[in-house]
Design an enzyme around this catalytic site. Structure first.
Site, PDB file in Angstrom:
ATOM      1  N   GLU A  89      -3.706   8.056  -3.259  1.00 42.43           N
ATOM      2  CA  GLU A  89      -2.524   7.193  -3.190  1.00 42.43           C
ATOM      3  C   GLU A  89      -2.328   6.435  -4.501  1.00 42.43           C
ATOM      4  OE1 GLU A  89      -3.515   6.155   1.468  1.00 42.43           O
ATOM      5  OE2 GLU A  89      -2.890   4.528   0.151  1.00 42.43           O
ATOM      6  N   CYS A 102      -0.653   0.647  -9.221  1.00 42.73           N
ATOM      7  CA  CYS A 102      -1.985   0.548  -8.617  1.00 42.73           C
ATOM      8  C   CYS A 102      -2.517   1.967  -8.458  1.00 42.73           C
ATOM      9  CB  CYS A 102      -1.897  -0.150  -7.260  1.00 42.73           C
ATOM     10  SG  CYS A 102      -3.464  -0.195  -6.372  1.00 42.73           S
ATOM     11  N   CYS A 109     -14.458   6.906  -0.775  1.00 51.10           N
ATOM     12  CA  CYS A 109     -15.289   5.853  -1.361  1.00 51.10           C
ATOM     13  C   CYS A 109     -16.576   5.787  -0.560  1.00 51.10           C
ATOM     14  CB  CYS A 109     -14.538   4.521  -1.261  1.00 51.10           C
ATOM     15  SG  CYS A 109     -15.416   3.128  -1.994  1.00 51.10           S
ATOM     16  N   CYS A 113     -17.003  -0.739   2.925  1.00 51.05           N
ATOM     17  CA  CYS A 113     -16.505  -2.061   3.345  1.00 51.05           C
ATOM     18  C   CYS A 113     -15.807  -1.905   4.700  1.00 51.05           C
ATOM     19  CB  CYS A 113     -15.541  -2.630   2.303  1.00 51.05           C
ATOM     20  SG  CYS A 113     -16.284  -2.867   0.685  1.00 51.05           S
ATOM     21  N   CYS A 116     -11.825  -1.847   5.131  1.00 56.17           N
ATOM     22  CA  CYS A 116     -11.082  -0.993   4.200  1.00 56.17           C
ATOM     23  C   CYS A 116     -10.962   0.422   4.746  1.00 56.17           C
ATOM     24  CB  CYS A 116     -11.799  -0.976   2.854  1.00 56.17           C
ATOM     25  SG  CYS A 116     -10.981   0.034   1.621  1.00 56.17           S
ATOM     26  N   CYS A 329      -4.637   0.195   2.175  1.00 57.78           N
ATOM     27  CA  CYS A 329      -5.157   1.182   1.227  1.00 57.78           C
ATOM     28  C   CYS A 329      -5.878   2.311   1.939  1.00 57.78           C
ATOM     29  CB  CYS A 329      -6.165   0.536   0.286  1.00 57.78           C
ATOM     30  SG  CYS A 329      -5.400  -0.482  -0.924  1.00 57.78           S
TER      31      CYS A 329
HETATM   32  N1  SAH Z   1     -13.492  -0.594  -4.749  1.00 61.84           N
HETATM   33  C1  SAH Z   1     -12.819  -1.621  -5.474  1.00 61.84           C
HETATM   34  C2  SAH Z   1     -11.328  -1.397  -5.655  1.00 61.84           C
HETATM   35  C3  SAH Z   1     -10.505  -0.865  -4.515  1.00 61.84           C
HETATM   36  S1  SAH Z   1     -10.051  -1.930  -3.194  1.00 61.84           S
HETATM   37  C4  SAH Z   1     -13.103  -2.968  -4.855  1.00 61.84           C
HETATM   38  O1  SAH Z   1     -13.763  -3.021  -3.827  1.00 61.84           O
HETATM   39  O2  SAH Z   1     -12.720  -3.977  -5.433  1.00 61.84           O
HETATM   40  C5  SAH Z   1      -8.974  -3.138  -3.872  1.00 61.84           C
HETATM   41  C6  SAH Z   1      -9.027  -4.458  -3.137  1.00 61.84           C
HETATM   42  O3  SAH Z   1      -8.450  -4.348  -1.823  1.00 61.84           O
HETATM   43  C7  SAH Z   1     -10.449  -4.952  -2.922  1.00 61.84           C
HETATM   44  O4  SAH Z   1     -10.495  -6.327  -3.166  1.00 61.84           O
HETATM   45  C8  SAH Z   1     -10.670  -4.645  -1.456  1.00 61.84           C
HETATM   46  O5  SAH Z   1     -11.721  -5.394  -0.916  1.00 61.84           O
HETATM   47  C9  SAH Z   1      -9.306  -4.959  -0.883  1.00 61.84           C
HETATM   48  N2  SAH Z   1      -9.050  -4.413   0.458  1.00 61.84           N
HETATM   49  C10 SAH Z   1      -9.513  -3.286   1.026  1.00 61.84           C
HETATM   50  N3  SAH Z   1      -9.056  -3.149   2.281  1.00 61.84           N
HETATM   51  C11 SAH Z   1      -8.277  -4.213   2.510  1.00 61.84           C
HETATM   52  C12 SAH Z   1      -7.533  -4.648   3.633  1.00 61.84           C
HETATM   53  N4  SAH Z   1      -7.499  -3.952   4.778  1.00 61.84           N
HETATM   54  N5  SAH Z   1      -6.838  -5.811   3.509  1.00 61.84           N
HETATM   55  C13 SAH Z   1      -6.866  -6.518   2.362  1.00 61.84           C
HETATM   56  N6  SAH Z   1      -7.556  -6.154   1.271  1.00 61.84           N
HETATM   57  C14 SAH Z   1      -8.260  -5.022   1.354  1.00 61.84           C
END
Ligand code: SAH
Length: 338
Positions: A89, A102, A109, A113, A116, A329
């Site tokens: 994406e 972006c 990944c 997390c 995510c 995302c």
């Molecule tokens: N792997 C990297 C970059 C990708 S995620 C990282 O972890 O920073 C980009 C941002 O979106 C990160 O801060 C991540 O924690 C956040 N993110 C992921 N899922 C999310 C969600 N459901 N709501 C809000 N932020 C989210």
């Protein structure tokens, strides 16, 4: 077949030892400035050289599988297919006539997390430098707009794909190519401590965003397994190194999740942790992910911002662009896959 779009100019010169030096520069310019997608377009190259290039190399090209356009603010979310059929994406945003992108750095990944969608099925593979560049080039081609700033906040953990990411950054900022100043780029990481230090030593001038989301170690472990490998003290230590080496302030991302990390206690712990650090906190009301029950409460986000403000910790709540196409995302990719 070799992927010619991933070669830096010096590498391209080395690839063509029997050609005059300026040929490599011509080819580089066709690829990275004029954005040729076939060797036939490279009209100032001898036909024999074009033929040889065609035989040995491919030019990475992304195929648009899906385009979602926000009716509210023109944000565009692309689902792109890579040469091997995998999907990623990329999101195009417009703000006050400036255009920002972006981009994704991996297919999937492995950081896991909990809130995510990108990591729900783990890592498939790293993106190549050309696949990261192509997201920029393809969106500029599709929209006819020049992208002035970039965030590496799409699918993937850029520091888990360190070498390709660094190569991508050097090519993106190459004066013989897109020539984007890395002052206009933010790289986001969940906190790979050794890689943050490695990045600091490179002094690339970019903004580092650290996804913190929780100031208590045990609680952070529950939502971000990477904490087991590198705890919060080590992470903050690496951030201090980064600030000292680069002179840049760090942006801490904090996805505000109702009942998980949005209480007054959570804010107090965060304030204590960040006190005295040259930083900025970016609050993101968490996006709902269908597979989990994380959600945000607007009122709590507002209160949380208030606590930080009162403690004089620089803070903003992220503007929500494209909220009507606001699949979190990685969800678009999953919706196609499953
Ligand atoms: N792997 C990297 C970059 C990708 S995620 C990282 O972890 O920073 C980009 C941002 O979106 C990160 O801060 C991540 O924690 C956040 N993110 C992921 N899922 C999310 C969600 N459901 N709501 C809000 N932020 C989210």
């Amino acid at each position: 077949m070799k992927d010619i779009l991933s070669y830096t100019l010096p590498e391209l010169i080395a690839e063509l030892p029997t050609e005059k030096l300026y040929r490599a520069k011509q080819i580089y310019s066709w690829l990275h400035v004029k954005r040729a997608l076939t060797f036939d377009e490279m009209s100032d190259l001898p036909a024999a050289l074009r033929e040889k290039l065609r035989e040995d190399y491919i030019i990475c090209k992304l195929k648009t599988v899906k385009t979602l356009i926000s009716e509210r603010d023109g944000t565009i979310k692309y689902l792109f297919e890579l040469p091997d059929g995998e999907c990623i994406e990329t999101v195009f945003m417009e703000y006050r006539h400036a255009y920002s992108l972006c981009i994704s750095s991996q297919v999937g990944c492995r950081m896991g997390c909990k809130f995510c969608a990108s990591g729900l099925d783990g890592l498939v593979r790293n993106l190549t430098p050309s696949e990261m560049l192509s997201q920029v080039y393809e969106v500029e081609r599709l929209t006819g707009k020049t992208i002035g700033s970039l965030v590496m906040m799409g699918i993937g953990e850029p520091l888990d794909n360190f070498d390709n990411t660094v190569k991508f950054l050097s090519m993106l900022s190459d004066k013989n190519g897109k020539n984007l100043s890395l002052r206009h780029l933010s790289l986001s990481t969940c906190g790979l401590v050794p890689k943050i230090k490695e990045l600091a030593a490179l002094r690339l001038g970019l903004t580092l965003s650290v996804s913190l989301h929780q100031a208590d170690n045990a609680k952070r472990e529950e939502i971000m397994p990477v904490t087991k490998a590198y705890n919060i003290d080590e992470l903050i230590g690496a951030c201090r190194v980064y600030i000292a080496e680069t002179g840049r302030r760090i942006s801490f991302e904090y996805a505000v999740i109702a009942g998980v990390n949005d209480s007054k206690d959570d804010a107090d712990r965060l304030i204590k942790l960040l006190r005295g650090i040259n930083c900025h906190v970016n609050l993101i009301p968490v996006n709902n992910v269908a597979e989990s029950n994380f959600h945000n409460k607007r009122e709590n986000v507002k209160n949380f911002e208030g606590y930080l403000n009162a403690a004089k910790i620089p803070v903003t709540t992220r503007r929500t662009l494209g909220s009507d196409i606001n699949a979190a995302c990685g969800q678009l990719r999953r919706s196609i896959k499953n």
